[in-house]
Structures are given as C-alpha cells and as structure tokens.
Motif scaffolding. Structure first.
Motif, PDB file in Angstrom:
ATOM      1  N   ASP A  18       0.837  -1.202   0.000  1.00 11.63           N
ATOM      2  CA  ASP A  18       0.000   0.000   0.000  1.00 11.63           C
ATOM      3  C   ASP A  18       0.869   1.248   0.000  1.00 11.63           C
ATOM      4  O   ASP A  18       0.710   2.155  -0.817  1.00 11.63           O
ATOM      5  CB  ASP A  18      -0.900   0.030   1.241  1.00 11.63           C
ATOM      6  CG  ASP A  18      -2.027  -0.989   1.165  1.00 11.63           C
ATOM      7  OD1 ASP A  18      -2.394  -1.346   0.032  1.00 11.63           O
ATOM      8  OD2 ASP A  18      -2.510  -1.417   2.219  1.00 11.63           O
ATOM      9  N   ALA A  19       1.817   1.266   0.981  1.00  9.45           N
ATOM     10  CA  ALA A  19       2.670   2.446   1.125  1.00  9.45           C
ATOM     11  C   ALA A  19       3.470   2.681  -0.149  1.00  9.45           C
ATOM     12  O   ALA A  19       3.553   3.806  -0.648  1.00  9.45           O
ATOM     13  CB  ALA A  19       3.605   2.267   2.320  1.00  9.45           C
ATOM     14  N   SER A  20       4.020   1.598  -0.744  1.00  7.10           N
ATOM     15  CA  SER A  20       4.860   1.812  -1.922  1.00  7.10           C
ATOM     16  C   SER A  20       4.025   2.300  -3.098  1.00  7.10           C
ATOM     17  O   SER A  20       4.483   3.144  -3.874  1.00  7.10           O
ATOM     18  CB  SER A  20       5.621   0.531  -2.275  1.00  7.10           C
ATOM     19  OG  SER A  20       4.733  -0.429  -2.768  1.00  7.10           O
ATOM     20  N   ILE A  21       2.778   1.821  -3.199  1.00  9.69           N
ATOM     21  CA  ILE A  21       1.917   2.293  -4.294  1.00  9.69           C
ATOM     22  C   ILE A  21       1.635   3.783  -4.125  1.00  9.69           C
ATOM     23  O   ILE A  21       1.766   4.583  -5.065  1.00  9.69           O
ATOM     24  CB  ILE A  21       0.592   1.494  -4.344  1.00  9.69           C
ATOM     25  CG1 ILE A  21       0.859   0.070  -4.830  1.00  9.69           C
ATOM     26  CG2 ILE A  21      -0.417   2.174  -5.272  1.00  9.69           C
ATOM     27  CD1 ILE A  21      -0.340  -0.841  -4.732  1.00  9.69           C
ATOM     28  N   ILE A  26       2.590   9.320  -5.823  1.00 11.34           N
ATOM     29  CA  ILE A  26       2.901  10.711  -5.495  1.00 11.34           C
ATOM     30  C   ILE A  26       4.180  11.134  -6.214  1.00 11.34           C
ATOM     31  O   ILE A  26       4.261  12.219  -6.789  1.00 11.34           O
ATOM     32  CB  ILE A  26       3.053  10.888  -3.967  1.00 11.34           C
ATOM     33  CG1 ILE A  26       1.694  10.668  -3.282  1.00 11.34           C
ATOM     34  CG2 ILE A  26       3.596  12.280  -3.637  1.00 11.34           C
ATOM     35  CD1 ILE A  26       1.766  10.672  -1.774  1.00 11.34           C
ATOM     36  N   GLY A  27       5.158  10.233  -6.203  1.00  8.48           N
ATOM     37  CA  GLY A  27       6.422  10.541  -6.861  1.00  8.48           C
ATOM     38  C   GLY A  27       6.232  10.833  -8.337  1.00  8.48           C
ATOM     39  O   GLY A  27       6.746  11.829  -8.866  1.00  8.48           O
ATOM     40  N   ILE A  28       5.445   9.991  -9.022  1.00  7.40           N
ATOM     41  CA  ILE A  28       5.242  10.172 -10.464  1.00  7.40           C
ATOM     42  C   ILE A  28       4.529  11.500 -10.727  1.00  7.40           C
ATOM     43  O   ILE A  28       4.940  12.279 -11.602  1.00  7.40           O
ATOM     44  CB  ILE A  28       4.435   8.985 -11.043  1.00  7.40           C
ATOM     45  CG1 ILE A  28       5.282   7.714 -11.000  1.00  7.40           C
ATOM     46  CG2 ILE A  28       3.995   9.272 -12.468  1.00  7.40           C
ATOM     47  CD1 ILE A  28       4.516   6.439 -11.322  1.00  7.40           C
ATOM     48  N   PHE A  30       4.476  14.112  -8.851  1.00  6.72           N
ATOM     49  CA  PHE A  30       5.373  15.220  -8.534  1.00  6.72           C
ATOM     50  C   PHE A  30       6.355  15.470  -9.684  1.00  6.72           C
ATOM     51  O   PHE A  30       6.513  16.592 -10.157  1.00  6.72           O
ATOM     52  CB  PHE A  30       6.138  14.920  -7.239  1.00  6.72           C
ATOM     53  CG  PHE A  30       7.147  15.973  -6.898  1.00  6.72           C
ATOM     54  CD1 PHE A  30       6.748  17.179  -6.337  1.00  6.72           C
ATOM     55  CD2 PHE A  30       8.498  15.776  -7.168  1.00  6.72           C
ATOM     56  CE1 PHE A  30       7.675  18.156  -6.038  1.00  6.72           C
ATOM     57  CE2 PHE A  30       9.426  16.751  -6.879  1.00  6.72           C
ATOM     58  CZ  PHE A  30       9.015  17.950  -6.306  1.00  6.72           C
ATOM     59  N   VAL A  31       6.993  14.413 -10.147  1.00  9.66           N
ATOM     60  CA  VAL A  31       7.992  14.576 -11.208  1.00  9.66           C
ATOM     61  C   VAL A  31       7.354  15.164 -12.459  1.00  9.66           C
ATOM     62  O   VAL A  31       7.874  16.103 -13.064  1.00  9.66           O
ATOM     63  CB  VAL A  31       8.658  13.214 -11.525  1.00  9.66           C
ATOM     64  CG1 VAL A  31       9.467  13.297 -12.805  1.00  9.66           C
ATOM     65  CG2 VAL A  31       9.535  12.782 -10.373  1.00  9.66           C
ATOM     66  N   LEU A  32       6.174  14.623 -12.841  1.00 14.16           N
ATOM     67  CA  LEU A  32       5.512  15.113 -14.057  1.00 14.16           C
ATOM     68  C   LEU A  32       5.134  16.579 -13.918  1.00 14.16           C
ATOM     69  O   LEU A  32       5.254  17.360 -14.871  1.00 14.16           O
ATOM     70  CB  LEU A  32       4.265  14.271 -14.354  1.00 14.16           C
ATOM     71  CG  LEU A  32       4.539  12.875 -14.892  1.00 14.16           C
ATOM     72  CD1 LEU A  32       3.251  12.081 -14.953  1.00 14.16           C
ATOM     73  CD2 LEU A  32       5.178  12.939 -16.267  1.00 14.16           C
ATOM     74  N   THR A  33       4.674  16.965 -12.716  1.00  9.98           N
ATOM     75  CA  THR A  33       4.268  18.352 -12.514  1.00  9.98           C
ATOM     76  C   THR A  33       5.477  19.272 -12.463  1.00  9.98           C
ATOM     77  O   THR A  33       5.502  20.334 -13.080  1.00  9.98           O
ATOM     78  CB  THR A  33       3.453  18.473 -11.210  1.00  9.98           C
ATOM     79  OG1 THR A  33       2.493  17.423 -11.183  1.00  9.98           O
ATOM     80  CG2 THR A  33       2.760  19.813 -11.122  1.00  9.98           C
ATOM     81  N   TYR A  34       6.506  18.835 -11.725  1.00  9.94           N
ATOM     82  CA  TYR A  34       7.690  19.666 -11.528  1.00  9.94           C
ATOM     83  C   TYR A  34       8.364  19.963 -12.862  1.00  9.94           C
ATOM     84  O   TYR A  34       8.741  21.089 -13.149  1.00  9.94           O
ATOM     85  CB  TYR A  34       8.654  18.955 -10.581  1.00  9.94           C
ATOM     86  CG  TYR A  34       9.837  19.807 -10.201  1.00  9.94           C
ATOM     87  CD1 TYR A  34       9.730  20.757  -9.181  1.00  9.94           C
ATOM     88  CD2 TYR A  34      11.057  19.670 -10.864  1.00  9.94           C
ATOM     89  CE1 TYR A  34      10.809  21.552  -8.838  1.00  9.94           C
ATOM     90  CE2 TYR A  34      12.135  20.459 -10.523  1.00  9.94           C
ATOM     91  CZ  TYR A  34      12.015  21.399  -9.502  1.00  9.94           C
ATOM     92  OH  TYR A  34      13.084  22.177  -9.176  1.00  9.94           O
ATOM     93  N   TYR A  35       8.489  18.952 -13.694  1.00 12.29           N
ATOM     94  CA  TYR A  35       9.149  19.155 -14.992  1.00 12.29           C
ATOM     95  C   TYR A  35       8.162  19.539 -16.083  1.00 12.29           C
ATOM     96  O   TYR A  35       8.498  19.552 -17.255  1.00 12.29           O
ATOM     97  CB  TYR A  35       9.924  17.899 -15.382  1.00 12.29           C
ATOM     98  CG  TYR A  35      11.126  17.651 -14.513  1.00 12.29           C
ATOM     99  CD1 TYR A  35      12.298  18.401 -14.689  1.00 12.29           C
ATOM    100  CD2 TYR A  35      11.100  16.700 -13.512  1.00 12.29           C
ATOM    101  CE1 TYR A  35      13.402  18.184 -13.884  1.00 12.29           C
ATOM    102  CE2 TYR A  35      12.199  16.476 -12.699  1.00 12.29           C
ATOM    103  CZ  TYR A  35      13.359  17.229 -12.886  1.00 12.29           C
ATOM    104  OH  TYR A  35      14.447  17.016 -12.090  1.00 12.29           O
ATOM    105  N   LYS A  36       6.922  19.841 -15.689  1.00 13.65           N
ATOM    106  CA  LYS A  36       5.887  20.252 -16.650  1.00 13.65           C
ATOM    107  C   LYS A  36       5.770  19.272 -17.821  1.00 13.65           C
ATOM    108  O   LYS A  36       5.838  19.632 -18.987  1.00 13.65           O
ATOM    109  CB  LYS A  36       6.179  21.653 -17.181  1.00 13.65           C
ATOM    110  CG  LYS A  36       6.199  22.716 -16.105  1.00 13.65           C
ATOM    111  CD  LYS A  36       6.054  24.096 -16.744  1.00 13.65           C
ATOM    112  CE  LYS A  36       5.883  25.190 -15.724  1.00 13.65           C
ATOM    113  NZ  LYS A  36       7.092  25.417 -14.883  1.00 13.65           N
ATOM    114  N   LYS A  37       5.640  17.991 -17.479  1.00 14.02           N
ATOM    115  CA  LYS A  37       5.642  16.972 -18.525  1.00 14.02           C
ATOM    116  C   LYS A  37       4.263  16.394 -18.809  1.00 14.02           C
ATOM    117  O   LYS A  37       4.145  15.451 -19.579  1.00 14.02           O
ATOM    118  CB  LYS A  37       6.582  15.819 -18.120  1.00 14.02           C
ATOM    119  CG  LYS A  37       8.044  16.171 -18.188  1.00 14.02           C
ATOM    120  CD  LYS A  37       8.502  16.290 -19.629  1.00 14.02           C
ATOM    121  CE  LYS A  37      10.010  16.468 -19.676  1.00 14.02           C
ATOM    122  NZ  LYS A  37      10.492  16.797 -21.032  1.00 14.02           N
TER     123      LYS A  37
END
Lengths: 643, 98, 211
Positions: A18-21, A26-28, A30-37
């Motif tokens: 559960d935690a890893s999902i 959240i990680g994905i 975040f990365v997509l938003t941060y790099y505007k992808k």
C-alpha cells in the motif's frame, strides 16, 4: 461491504505494498508536474498510434510486470526454503503463486514479445505503420488496464488464489467466494480483447504491407514467427474468451456450466482452458524463436541456415499446438485411446523443434561469431531450452505422466522452456533492438555480468527442482515437513533465485547507466544488421522510411550494403500518416470501470462502464479522420537533420 | 475482381431459394424421414455446411478482390479449427469417459 | 488510413466496386474477414460447450418438451430472408443506387428486429415454463449459445442504424460503401451461425425427442 473488506488488511507485506503504491504515485505525479511533462506525456505517448512508441510502452509495462511477478517468486522461494516456515500464510501463498503465474504469462511474456513485435516487425517489412494504427492503441490500452485491474486485487478486495489455471470447482463460487477470482476473470477478459486485436492487426500488416519485392519467402525469420503467432492468437484467444465468460456467468449469474450441482461439467473448464492454453505457450515461444534466429544469424555473420525448414517447422509446431491439449490433464482419467492420441501428437512436436535446434547450430557452424550480450542470451538458449524440451517429452508419455504430474518436475520443465525460451528471448531482443529504440546501446560489461548471474542463477534455481519433483514434492504447497527431506535442494533453489534477482537488477541498472553514460548511436546500424530495420535512421523518424526500400532477396539490408549503387535515388513524395487519438485510452478506462464493477457485482458501475465503451465505439463510427500528409519539404528537412 | 453487376440479382435469388429448400429438407430429414439418428445427424450437418458455403460464395463474395485468396484461406482455417474444437471436445469429454 | 504505399498500389480496373478502391477499404475488409475467423472459433467453442452439456437437465425440462417447430421456422425464415435482402442491398450499392441501398438495408433491419422479437418471446416463454440460465447445465448452455447470437444480432442492428445515418449524411463514398460492405459481411455471418444453431440446437433437440 465494509471498508476493511474492500481494502485488504492485516498483513505487513500488504501494508508495505500500500505504502509503496501511494509513494510511487505521489512521486510520479510530482515529477511530471515539476518538470511540466503532463502535456508531453499526453500528446506524445498516451494518445499515440505510432507502432514504435506503442511497442516501447508495451515493453515498459512488461518490465514492471516482470518485477511484480519476480517479487512474487522471491516471496514463494522465501516461504518454501525451510520446512514449517511462517513468512506467508497459506492463503497468501496461494494468492502469490496464482498472481505469479498469471502475471508472468499474460502480463509479462506476451506483452514483452508483442512490444518487440510492435517495434521491429513494421520496420523489418519496410512499412510505415501497422494496418490499423488506431486499433493498435486500443490493443495496448486494453492490455494495460486489464493488467491494472488484475494487479490492484492484492490491495483491494484480495487476489485470486486458485492457481493461474483456475481449475473448478476450486475456482467456483462456493470454494473461492469474493472478488479475487472475479479479478482474474475480468482482468484476463479485458486484456484478451487487446491480444485478439493485435493478432488481426499484425496478420493483415504482414500479409498486405510488405515493401515491394519482399515476397513471403523473403521475410525475415522474426516476421515469419510473428505471422504464425498471430494466426495462433486469432484462433486460440476466442476459446479463452468463452471459457472465462462461462466461469464468469457461473459466478455472477448462477449458471451451471462448471458447477458440481445441476449437471455442470467441471472438466469442460480444463478442456477449454488448455485448448487455448497450449497454443498460448507457442504464442510466447514462436516469437522467441524468431528473435533468436535474427540474433544468431546477425552475430554469426551468416545467413540463417535452413530458412525453409525453419518456416515449415514453425508451421507444423503451430498446427500441432491445436491437437495436444489433453496432455495437460492426462490424470483427469480419459480412456487409453484419448490419452494415447494426445501423447503421440505431443511427442511429435519434438521433431520440428529439433529441426530448429539443428538449424541454429548449423548457422553457428563456421560463422564468424561475435559475442555480445544479445548473442550470449541466444547461445544460452540452445542447451537450456533443450533440457526443457527433453523433459517435456518425458512428460508427454501419458503413463509416466501419472508420476510427474503436479510435482516440481513439471514446475521445473515449464520454467526451463519459458525462461530459457521466452525470457532469454525478451532480454536478447531488448539488447538487440535497444539502440534502434533509444539511440544508444546497453553497456556490454554490465550486460554480461547480468547475463551470467541470471543464467547460472536460473540453472541453480530450477535444475534441483527436477529432483525435488522425482522425490515427490508436489507443486503449490505452502510448507512441508523436515521428514520429507526436501530442505537441501530447496535451499539450493532459493540461492539460484537470488542470483536471478541480482541479474535482473543489473539489467535495470544497465538501462539507467547506459541512459546516462553510453555513447550515442548515430549510424543506425550498430550490429552490422541484415534486415531492413537497420537501414533507416536512429532514432527512427516517425514515418520510418522516407522512401520505401526495394527488396531483392533474403537479408535485404545486407544486400543493399553489398550493392549500394541502387540505393541512392532520393525522390521524396508526400507521406500519409495517421492522426493520434485519445479515444483508445478513454475506451479502455471505461472497460476498466466496467470490469471493476463486475468484480464487486456493483451493477450500476458495470453498466456505466459499458455505456462508456459503447459511447466510444459510437464516436469512432462517426469519426472520418483520414490522417494527414507530411509534405515533401518537411520530409527533406527531417532527412537532412540526420546528416 | 468483381463481376459486372447484372441488373437482376440472379445469384442472390438462387442462393436464397437454395437456403430455404435446404432448410426444409433438413427439417424433413430430422422429423419425418424415419432415418436412424446417425444418418440424420450426418444429413443435417452436411446440409448446414452446404448452406454456409452458399452464404460465403453467393452473398459474402468471399473470393472477390485482390484479397480473395487470403479470405478463402482464413475461412478454410477457421472451419478446420471449428471442427477440431467441436469434435475434439466431444471426443475427449464424452467418448473419453465412456 | 491510407498512409501505406499508395504510390506502389496497382491501379484498379474501372469497374472495381467503390469499397475496394482505397487501400483502407481493402485492408479493413480483409481485417474483418480475419475477425470473422476469430468469431468462428468463438462460436465453435460455444457449440462444443453446448453439445457436451446435452443431456444434463438436472430437474429442469428437456429441450424436446419445449422446442416447437413453428416458432423456430419463423425465426429461421426471417433471418434467411434478411440475409437475402442484405445481399440485395449490396447489389444496389454496386449499381450506385443510394436509394435502393437504404431501402433494402431498412428491410433487412426490420426483418432482424422481427427475428429478435420472436427470440425474446421464445426466451420469455421458456423461462415461464421453468427453463432459465440457472435451471441446469443444459439450459445454461442453450441460453448462452443462442443468447450470444442474439446479442450479435442486436449489435448488428445498432450498427446498421448508424450506417444508414451516415449514408444519409454523406451518400456513397469510399468510406461509407466500405462500412456497408463490412456490416453486410457481419450480417451474413450471423445467418451462417444461425443455420448451425437451427441444426445443432433445435433440430437435433427435436430429433432426440422424436427418437
């Protein structure tokens, strides 16, 4: 239904999952938003109909599934290493061997191969895309959401636990109540739609879209293997569709196809499952044969030995694959005539397979062999697969099978053919076509470490299992006694499994390392390739070929390189290409919603999803999108940029 | 390639009449002929197959266009698979357990 | 989509029907034939399942008690005739008669609806007589085999309605004729399946009752 029935609770492994999902998601985000992808992801990938990108997405999904299935395998090995261990409870163990098998076959092996097929076959035949690019996207997304539906079962509602073969009555409503088995039925059903469409798509692509001059006996061997595989898919998958539907009707609507009560016939499930199941194992092995043929011929720097024998042996394997299904259940107790017939047809398969083994060996004979990672996987395939094949002939003898059936002997046999056949081929194909996909090679040094660890680990893991099986250890047991005497060999097997895991991690590390540091590939032909995919630029332009190549014989690109005179006539014409579309992904999401509703028997949700699917079909019917033309000056500009 | 379309669709009409007649013959063979069960099954399955072939040729134009060969191949293979599926299943599950 | 080697394509004879004149048309029609191959495997599996379940009636009625010649013949003739009128629709299409095409398609549609009506009536009647999906293995096999065919007919009717709308909007073009032709293949195919249902389910069921 209460929330603690909806979410799976009470097991630390599940909480960790559960935690890893949650963290990964959240990680994905975040990365997509941060790099505007986000926009890039949507317009370049999620809506794509380009066979190369779809192929790459298939492979990424398959590698993720390989990781998931591999973790399942390690958990099983951990539990079963020592007698009486309590790492997993019996129910959890049952769920894990079920998901391991299902995921590895349906959501790893097939998509990995279909990914390589998607990427390489249109290039090999000199086409600009597949026959139905839109349908290709539908194929990918139905596979993907089918896989997601199956995978969420272990945190929501509970996983299926009746084995990947899901025999009734165990998999029936009475003995497997709740959503678990429904996930299996619906996940496979949705993914199966995609597989069938892939079958139709690539069959027509190969029949109708080959470059001029490429007659059917000039096709590369991988294309040949794909053609035959697609025919198997077209005729085998509808059988699975029906089998799954019958069990779904039994579980959800109270019919009596496979029940014990009211005249049901549980044996019907075994019969239908294996009428699909046996062609299915050739669906995942024939493309592997094709990949090995390409790689062995390329790195032995010789034309493939016995081209026509190779083709005919594949055709006969495919034909025989439809008349051997009963060998999966000799012990069901059909009479001697039936069992003998299927015993003989099964043994007959060894003949064409043997022909192929000798053809690969004769291709190597007097070749100037170059040892690359791709070649190592291919060379290792030959002896390892032969071990798997020979034990297969042992299993084919109906009388002897009563001894081997349901033991680790069988487990070892099918891992020997599926890992050294299919998995080795996936890795070999990945190393081989990687430069074409991503513009750089994978590192050879890391690649060879990864190969040796995985290959030796594989033998250390599975060879002892033959003896465990002969010692009487049944498959699918979650624990055993000290007195059984199976401890030593199980320890050896677990050590081997760890070796395979490290080999896999090194492969992933290799992808990272090579992405960062490997030399960029500019020639388009890193291996001195023989077939047309190496004749176009790297990275491959979206239209594949500015000018469709003319083929004058087998190993088309080798011929062009030997005789470059005819190559240089550059008269571009406008190129017709299909438009991208968001409909396939929306439709597959609707399938997912409908499937999820059926899993929990929430009819409103199932109907809602179905309406979504029909709405997308309706929109598509009124969609007269005929694609667009790439103008000549645009083609010129792109072609210049490679010089 | 397609034949020139004549003004009156003779092909379709003949196909239609044949399918009606064959259906009635099958019905007669099944219910009123008094043949043994085995003979009846052979007759009605044969008649159904003939009707299927009539549909494929007279209504579906299976052999027309540059793909005619492929289309015919697909249908022959399908028929082959269908026979294996039906006969094989009955053989294994019924005969196999007698 | 015609992004293939249209420049290499052979030029068609002038009397080639419209639906075969584009690369997309040729590809889609061939692809649909392949799809029909898969459908044959699907129905063959359903027939196989049905046939091994014959005789497994549990406490429910037997087919001989419920099947009636009259209803089955009406359904059969409706579908056979609709296959014929669908063929006439294609005949009209190839004579470039939009009006003829739409009229015959409309008649096909009505005959299909008639078939469906009788089938629903038949199913309701059986359920009323105590034979439903949950009665016994045999009736599960019956309802799923015949019901799958009925669901296909329903899809075919919906599909034809969409196509008639598009014909009215766009007339006879390479795309619309292709769609009509593909739908007609589907319709004839459903007729073929019905012939086997007539034979293997109804006729065989009634023969067993007689014999």
């Amino acid at each position: 239904m209460k929330w603690d029935e909806f979410f799976v609770t009470g097991d630390p492994f599940i909480y960790a999952a559960d935690a890893s999902i949650v963290f990964t998601s959240i990680g994905i985000v975040f990365v997509l938003t941060y790099y505007k992808k986000w926009k890039w992801l949507w317009s370049e990938w999620l809506t794509t109909v380009d066979h190369k990108k779809i192929g790459i997405m298939y492979i990424i999904a398959a590698v993720l599934m390989l990781f998931r299935g591999g973790v399942d395998a390690l958990l099983m090995r951990a539990q079963i290493t020592a007698p009486g261990s309590e790492i997993l409870k019996s129910q959890h163990y049952n769920e894990i061997f079920t998901t391991h098998g299902t995921i590895m076959i349906i959501f790893m092996a097939m998509p990995f191969l279909i990914g390589l097929i998607n990427f390489a076959v249109p290039l090999q035949i000199g086409a600009r895309d597949v026959a139905y690019p839109y349908l290709n996207a539908v194929s990918f997304w139905t596979f993907f959401f089918g896989a997601m539906l199956f995978n969420i079962s272990f945190v929501i509602g509970g996983s299926p636990s009746a084995g990947w073969t899901s025999y009734v009555p165990l998999a029936g409503e009475e003995l497997s109540p709740g959503p678990g088995q429904n996930y299996y039925l619906l996940g496979l059903q949705i993914a199966g739609i995609g597989t069938l469409l892939t079958g139709i798509n690539f069959l027509v692509t190969i029949l109708k879209m080959r470059a001029p001059g490429m007659s059917i006996i000039r096709m590369p061997m991988f294309t040949w293997s794909t053609l035959i595989t697609m025919i198997l898919i077209i005729f085998a998958f509808p059988v699975l569709t029906v089998a799954l539907a019958l069990m779904t009707f039994d579980r959800l609507f109270g019919s009596h196809f496979l029940t014990l009560a009211d005249g049901g016939l549980p044996m019907l499930w075994l019969n239908l499952f294996w009428i699909w199941g046996h062609p299915e194992v050739y669906i995942v092995i024939l493309p592997a044969f094709g990949i090995f043929s390409e790689i062995i011929s390329t790195f032995a720097r010789k034309t493939l030995f016995g081209y026509k024998a190779m083709v005919w042996s594949m055709v006969s394997i495919a034909g025989l694959s439809f008349i051997v299904w009963v060998h999966h259940f000799f012990t069901m107790g059909a009479n001697a005539v039936v069992n003998s017939f299927f015993s003989i047809t099964t043994m007959a398969i060894a003949i064409p397979t043997g022909v192929k083994i000798f053809n690969w060996l004769f291709t190597l004979y007097k070749g100037r062999i170059k040892i690359t990672s791709a070649m190592l996987w291919s060379l290792a395939f030959i002896p390892n697969f032969t071990i798997g094949g020979v034990t297969g002939v042992m299993l084919a003898m109906a009388a002897a099978d009563y001894q081997y059936h349901n033991t680790y002997f069988l487990v070892s046999h099918f891992h020997y053919v599926l890992i050294s056949g299919t998995v080795f081929a996936c890795f070999a194909g990945l190393y081989f076509w990687y430069p074409k996909m991503f513009g750089h090679r994978l590192n050879e040094r890391i690649g060879k470490w990864s190969f040796w660890l995985f290959m030796i680990g594989f033998n250390v893991c599975f060879f002892p299992m033959y003896f465990l099986g002969l010692d009487g250890m049944p498959r699918r047991i979650y624990t055993y006694e000290w007195a059984d005497g199976w401890f030593d060999l199980n320890v050896v097997a677990t050590i081997g499994a760890i070796g395979m895991a490290i080999g896999f991690v090194l492969l992933i590390y290799n992808i990272y390392w090579s992405f960062r540091y490997a030399e960029r590939e500019t020639t388009g032909d890193p291996w001195d390739g023989r077939t047309l995919e190496w004749s176009t630029h790297t990275p491959v332009p979206f239209y594949n070929f500015a000018i469709i190549p003319e083929v004058s014989g087998l190993d088309a690109y080798s011929r062009m390189k030997r005789d470059p005179a005819q190559e240089k006539k550059k008269e571009y014409k406008p190129i017709h290409m299909p438009n991208y579309s968001g409909k396939p992904i929306f439709m597959s999401v609707a399938f997912f919603i409908s499937g999820f509703g059926l899993v929990f028997e929430w009819w409103w949700m199932a109907i809602l999803g179905l309406i979504g699917v029909l709405a997308m079909l309706l929109l598509r019917s009124f969609d007269y999108d005929d694609g667009y033309y790439v103008p000549v000056d645009e083609v010129e500009r792109i072609e210049k940029s490679y010089e | 390639m397609a034949k020139k379309c004549s003004h009156f669709p003779w092909q379709h009409l003949i196909g239609f009449l044949l399918s009606i007649v064959l259906t009635l013959v099958a019905l007669w063979a099944g219910l009123y002929s008094g043949f043994s069960m085995t003979i009846i099954i052979v007759i009605i399955v044969t008649l159904a197959s003939v009707q299927a072939i009539i549909q494929l040729f007279m209504f579906m134009h299976m052999t027309e266009s540059s793909n005619g060969k492929h289309q015919t191949h697909v249908m022959i293979h399908s028929a082959f698979i269908a026979v294996i599926l039906v006969a094989g299943t009955i053989w294994v599950l019924s005969y196999g357990f007698h | 989509m015609e992004y293939v080697h249209s420049d290499n394509g052979k030029h068609d004879a002038p009397d080639t029907p419209l639906e075969y004149q584009s690369e997309t048309g040729r590809l889609n029609i061939l692809g649909f034939w392949v799809f029909l191959g898969a459908e044959i495997a699907l129905f063959a599996t359903l027939f196989a399942s049905y046939l091994v379940l014959v005789g497994r009636y549990a406490d429910g009625p037997t087919p001989g008690e419920l099947f009636e010649v009259k209803g089955v013949l009406i359904e059969t003739f409706l579908l056979l005739t609709s296959s014929f009128t669908c063929g006439l629709a294609i005949h009209e299409m190839r004579r470039n008669s939009l009006k003829g095409l739409i009229v015959w398609l409309g008649i096909t549609l009505l005959l299909g609806l008639g078939f469906l009506g009788f089938e629903i009536y038949e199913f309701v009647h059986y359920i009323h007589e105590g034979a439903s999906l949950t009665t016994s293995a045999y009736w599960s096999g019956f309802f799923v085999l015949v019901g799958t065919h009925g669901a296909h007919v329903t899809m075919g009717i919906a599909w034809m309605i969409l196509i008639i709308i598009q014909l009215v909007q766009r007339g006879l073009t390479k795309q619309t004729t292709r769609k009509v032709f593909v739908a007609s293949l589907y319709w004839h195919f459903l007729d073929v399946v019905w012939i086997f249902i007539f034979t293997a389910v109804y006729l065989y069921g009634m023969v067993m009752h007689h014999g």
